[in-house]
Enzyme design. Structure first.
Site, PDB file in Angstrom:
ATOM      1  N   LYS A  38       0.849  -1.200   0.000  1.00 22.86           N
ATOM      2  CA  LYS A  38       0.000   0.000   0.000  1.00 22.86           C
ATOM      3  C   LYS A  38       0.882   1.246   0.000  1.00 22.86           C
ATOM      4  CE  LYS A  38      -0.304  -0.263   5.060  1.00 22.86           C
ATOM      5  NZ  LYS A  38      -1.150  -0.754   6.178  1.00 22.86           N
ATOM      6  N   ARG A  87      -9.986   0.130  16.078  1.00 21.80           N
ATOM      7  CA  ARG A  87      -9.961   1.024  14.919  1.00 21.80           C
ATOM      8  C   ARG A  87     -11.055   0.501  13.983  1.00 21.80           C
ATOM      9  NH1 ARG A  87      -4.455   1.531  11.509  1.00 21.80           N
ATOM     10  NH2 ARG A  87      -5.059  -0.628  11.109  1.00 21.80           N
ATOM     11  N   TYR A 142      18.805  28.258   8.713  1.00 19.92           N
ATOM     12  CA  TYR A 142      17.638  29.007   9.199  1.00 19.92           C
ATOM     13  C   TYR A 142      17.569  28.976  10.718  1.00 19.92           C
ATOM     14  CZ  TYR A 142      15.501  29.230   4.529  1.00 19.92           C
ATOM     15  OH  TYR A 142      15.230  29.495   3.216  1.00 19.92           O
ATOM     16  N   MET A 164      14.345  23.392   2.600  1.00 15.75           N
ATOM     17  CA  MET A 164      13.481  22.724   1.618  1.00 15.75           C
ATOM     18  C   MET A 164      14.281  21.856   0.640  1.00 15.75           C
ATOM     19  SD  MET A 164      10.653  24.340  -0.999  1.00 15.75           S
ATOM     20  CE  MET A 164       9.648  25.076   0.270  1.00 15.75           C
TER      21      MET A 164
HETATM   22  C1  LIG Z   1      -0.359  -1.812   6.783  1.00 16.73           C
HETATM   23  C2  LIG Z   1      -0.910  -3.081   7.265  1.00 16.73           C
HETATM   24  C3  LIG Z   1      -0.073  -4.193   7.473  1.00 16.73           C
HETATM   25  C4  LIG Z   1       1.432  -4.111   7.352  1.00 16.73           C
HETATM   26  O1  LIG Z   1       1.949  -3.562   8.546  1.00 16.73           O
HETATM   27  P1  LIG Z   1       3.515  -3.492   8.809  1.00 16.73           P
HETATM   28  O2  LIG Z   1       3.637  -3.040  10.218  1.00 16.73           O
HETATM   29  O3  LIG Z   1       4.056  -2.499   7.848  1.00 16.73           O
HETATM   30  O4  LIG Z   1       4.041  -4.858   8.576  1.00 16.73           O
HETATM   31  C5  LIG Z   1      -0.661  -5.384   7.811  1.00 16.73           C
HETATM   32  N1  LIG Z   1      -2.009  -5.505   7.984  1.00 16.73           N
HETATM   33  C6  LIG Z   1      -2.827  -4.446   7.832  1.00 16.73           C
HETATM   34  C7  LIG Z   1      -4.280  -4.618   8.053  1.00 16.73           C
HETATM   35  C8  LIG Z   1      -2.309  -3.205   7.486  1.00 16.73           C
HETATM   36  O5  LIG Z   1      -3.138  -2.163   7.345  1.00 16.73           O
END
Ligand SMILES: *Cc1c(COP(=O)(O)O)cnc(C)c1O
Length: 357
Positions: A33, A129, A253, A301
């Site tokens: 993702k 969640r 800065y 930047m």
């Molecule tokens: C992003 C995600 C993972 C991967 O998590 P990592 O800590 O990067 O291994 C696994 N399961 C779900 C449901 C996620 O949203």
């Protein structure tokens, strides 16, 4: 040409994927993702496709980008649908789909599907969640089956604190999961990277490694299995300007750094517009001309400054590793008060250069 770039070592990516498989003894969905945590989802998927049991992404847009890139392997939507109209696309593109809420279950019940779909039914085992409440879980499973619209159901949940190796929270989540799935004979999936690396006792048919694929540790303490990961991304650039300052002179800065001694300053073509964290303070490690040094003053930047005083061999044009195989991204993240997940995802503007195909 501006020398800032991110080298992506696909051989290391494959190594880390195999490690996830080997440590878990399970099938593994490579979590790619958010553009493979900044590493480029299509290229990473192509590099893994021959080996991978499948992929996981956040949403249908990310899945369709993989299909458009020629990826034929299974792809799981970790957040399932955002609206019912996506179900038709899930069927059309042969995607797997999480159901984390009753409204998603109802959408499946109410939508005519041309073919049954592969569903991962998510339990809220304590993270609070997304995921179904334990009291609704068995009924949701039966309702899904009764639709006749599912080809397979995998039972899943997600850990909130698997990166805390001395916490009992993960074991408590496993207990909630085990109670909720009692009597159901279906494959299961619980483990993200910290659980693959640190919780070998948690049962799995499928694991879901993300950050570990990219070679970064999810832990903030040393851990034996995490030490076997190979960093995939090297963020590099060059020294584009050198200056000698007497003691007592400000750099950058806000004059956040005042030279405590005669100081040789190197200016590097890398800044927060590239995704390097602006919060990284003086003392954050870098590698210059093969030697460890540190950044000084505020990150701007497009540029940042590093200390060359003790690296006399470094000068104009010297290569700089901001993170990679020598300076770990997790180390830089810790200095900046964040996590490697975020510094990878923040990467922008720099070209991604692949090797190890
Ligand atoms: C992003 C995600 C993972 C991967 O998590 P990592 O800590 O990067 O291994 C696994 N399961 C779900 C449901 C996620 O949203």
């Amino acid at each position: 040409m501006r020398p800032a770039r991110a080298l992506i070592d696909l051989q290391a990516l494959r190594h880390n994927y195999q490690l996830a498989r080997q440590l878990s003894g399970a099938r593994a969905l490579a979590v790619i993702k958010a553009d493979a945590y900044g590493h480029g989802a299509v290229r990473c998927a192509q590099a893994l496709e021959a080996d991978a049991d499948g992929f996981a992404v956040a949403c249908i847009e990310e899945a369709l980008a993989l299909r458009a890139g020629g990826i034929k392997a299974p792809v799981l939507l970790l957040e399932g649908i955002f609206e019912a109209s996506e179900l038709a696309l899930i069927v059309e593109h042969d995607l797997w789909c999480v159901v984390h809420s009753l409204w998603q279950l109802e959408a499946i019940e109410q939508t005519r599907l041309a073919k049954p779909i592969n569903v991962w039914l998510k339990l809220d085992s304590g993270m609070h969640r997304v995921g179904l409440h334990p009291k609704d879980y068995q009924a949701a499973y039966q309702r899904l089956l009764a639709t006749g619209k599912v080809s397979k159901i995998v039972l899943m949940s997600h850990f909130a604190r698997a990166d805390e190796l001395d916490s009992s929270a993960s074991s408590e989540q496993v207990a909630v999961f085990e109670a909720a799935r009692q009597g159901l004979s279906a494959e299961i999936s619980l483990r993200n990277s910290p659980a693959v690396l640190g919780w070998p006792q948690v049962p799995s048919d499928w694991v879901r490694p993300g950050i570990m694929l990219y070679g970064a540790t999810p832990f903030d303490v040393p851990q034996a299995e995490a030490a076997r990961l190979q960093p995939v991304m090297t963020l590099e650039s060059k020294v584009i300007c050198v200056r000698e300052l007497p003691a007592g002179e400000p750099v950058g800065y806000g004059a956040k750094f005042i030279s405590p001694r005669p100081t040789r300053v190197g200016v590097v073509a890398m800044g927060y517009a590239d995704g390097y964290p602006r919060q990284a303070p003086t003392g954050t490690p870098v590698l210059v001309a093969g030697k460890r040094s540190q950044i000084i003053g505020r990150v701007s930047m497009d540029m940042l400054c590093i200390d060359l005083t003790d690296v006399p061999e470094a000068g104009l044009g010297s290569p700089v590793e901001l993170w990679g195989k020598n300076v770990l991204a997790s180390d830089v993240a810790m200095h900046a008060g964040t996590i490697p997940y975020q510094i990878f995802c923040n990467l922008r503007r720099v070209p991604l250069v692949y090797s190890g195909d």
